[in-house]
Design an enzyme around this catalytic site. Sequence first.
Site, PDB file in Angstrom:
ATOM      1  N   GLY A  29      80.942  36.587  63.045  1.00  0.00           N
ATOM      2  CA  GLY A  29      81.986  37.543  63.380  1.00  0.00           C
ATOM      3  C   GLY A  29      82.523  37.447  64.796  1.00  0.00           C
ATOM      4  CB  SER A  30      82.474  34.866  67.445  1.00  0.00           C
ATOM      5  OG  SER A  30      83.043  33.748  66.786  1.00  0.00           O
ATOM      6  CG  ASN A  31      87.572  33.763  65.337  1.00  0.00           C
ATOM      7  OD1 ASN A  31      88.270  33.629  66.329  1.00  0.00           O
ATOM      8  ND2 ASN A  31      87.053  32.729  64.697  1.00  0.00           N
ATOM      9  CG  MET A 107      82.014  30.620  55.334  1.00  0.00           C
ATOM     10  SD  MET A 107      83.166  29.466  56.122  1.00  0.00           S
ATOM     11  CE  MET A 107      82.577  27.917  55.458  1.00  0.00           C
ATOM     12  NE  ARG A 108      82.615  32.827  47.579  1.00  0.00           N
ATOM     13  CZ  ARG A 108      81.878  32.013  46.840  1.00  0.00           C
ATOM     14  NH1 ARG A 108      80.966  31.240  47.421  1.00  0.00           N
ATOM     15  NH2 ARG A 108      82.037  31.949  45.537  1.00  0.00           N
ATOM     16  CG  ASN A 124      91.485  30.586  56.963  1.00  0.00           C
ATOM     17  OD1 ASN A 124      90.481  31.268  57.176  1.00  0.00           O
ATOM     18  ND2 ASN A 124      91.422  29.274  56.753  1.00  0.00           N
ATOM     19  CG  HIS A 126      90.421  24.707  59.006  1.00  0.00           C
ATOM     20  ND1 HIS A 126      89.377  24.835  58.117  1.00  0.00           N
ATOM     21  CD2 HIS A 126      90.569  23.370  59.216  1.00  0.00           C
ATOM     22  CE1 HIS A 126      88.926  23.643  57.797  1.00  0.00           C
ATOM     23  NE2 HIS A 126      89.624  22.730  58.452  1.00  0.00           N
TER      24      HIS A 126
END
Length: 207
Positions: A29-31, A107-108, A124, A126
């Site tokens: 959860g750093s973002n 991660m889904r 998202n 990446h």
Amino acid sequence: MALLSPLPPSPWPRFSEPLKLAVLASGNGSNLEAIATAIAQGDLHAQVQVVIYNNPKAKVAERAERLGLPKVLLNHRHYPSREALDQDIISTVQAHGADWVIMAGWMRCVTQVLIDAFPGKVLNIHPSLLPSFPGIHAVDQALAAGVKVSGCTVHHVELKVDSGPIIIQAVVPVLPDDTPDTLQARIQVQEHRIYPAAIALAASQMA
């Protein structure tokens, strides 16, 4: 470090009402914290309405609690299909009054069910310079390919993994002695820098 896309002008765009965000995360959860910090500092005019996580052991749950953010566990193992999970995500997002879905280490693979529910508002991040190295293990892919630069990309989500329109990218040099961990750490610094700005930019483009 360099940006391949300009950041929104400073101060970042503001709106009559704060953006209502639902953050989806599977890991540390750093973002999420970077987004919450940008909000607290007044840079991003938004509110995190709910944090949705799919892994009961994910550290993001502890981070959300420390930040005082509502959190909901939707364990993907309990669903018969990806569409069923996405339908519950939609219901949870709507129940908490959010209308932007911010995937931050989610991660889904999502389905068209979720994408269609929030058109243009599913984002998202990446850890590569898309379209290079989509999918899992992007940092390992970059090192194996011997590239001289890597980075990160914030993009709109489409059904094909890591394929949607790009909002912002940041470049990170690949050093001769880099390992997946060291390169990932430097990329993550840039992720924290660009994700809040990309949210503001994406919203301004829809205004």
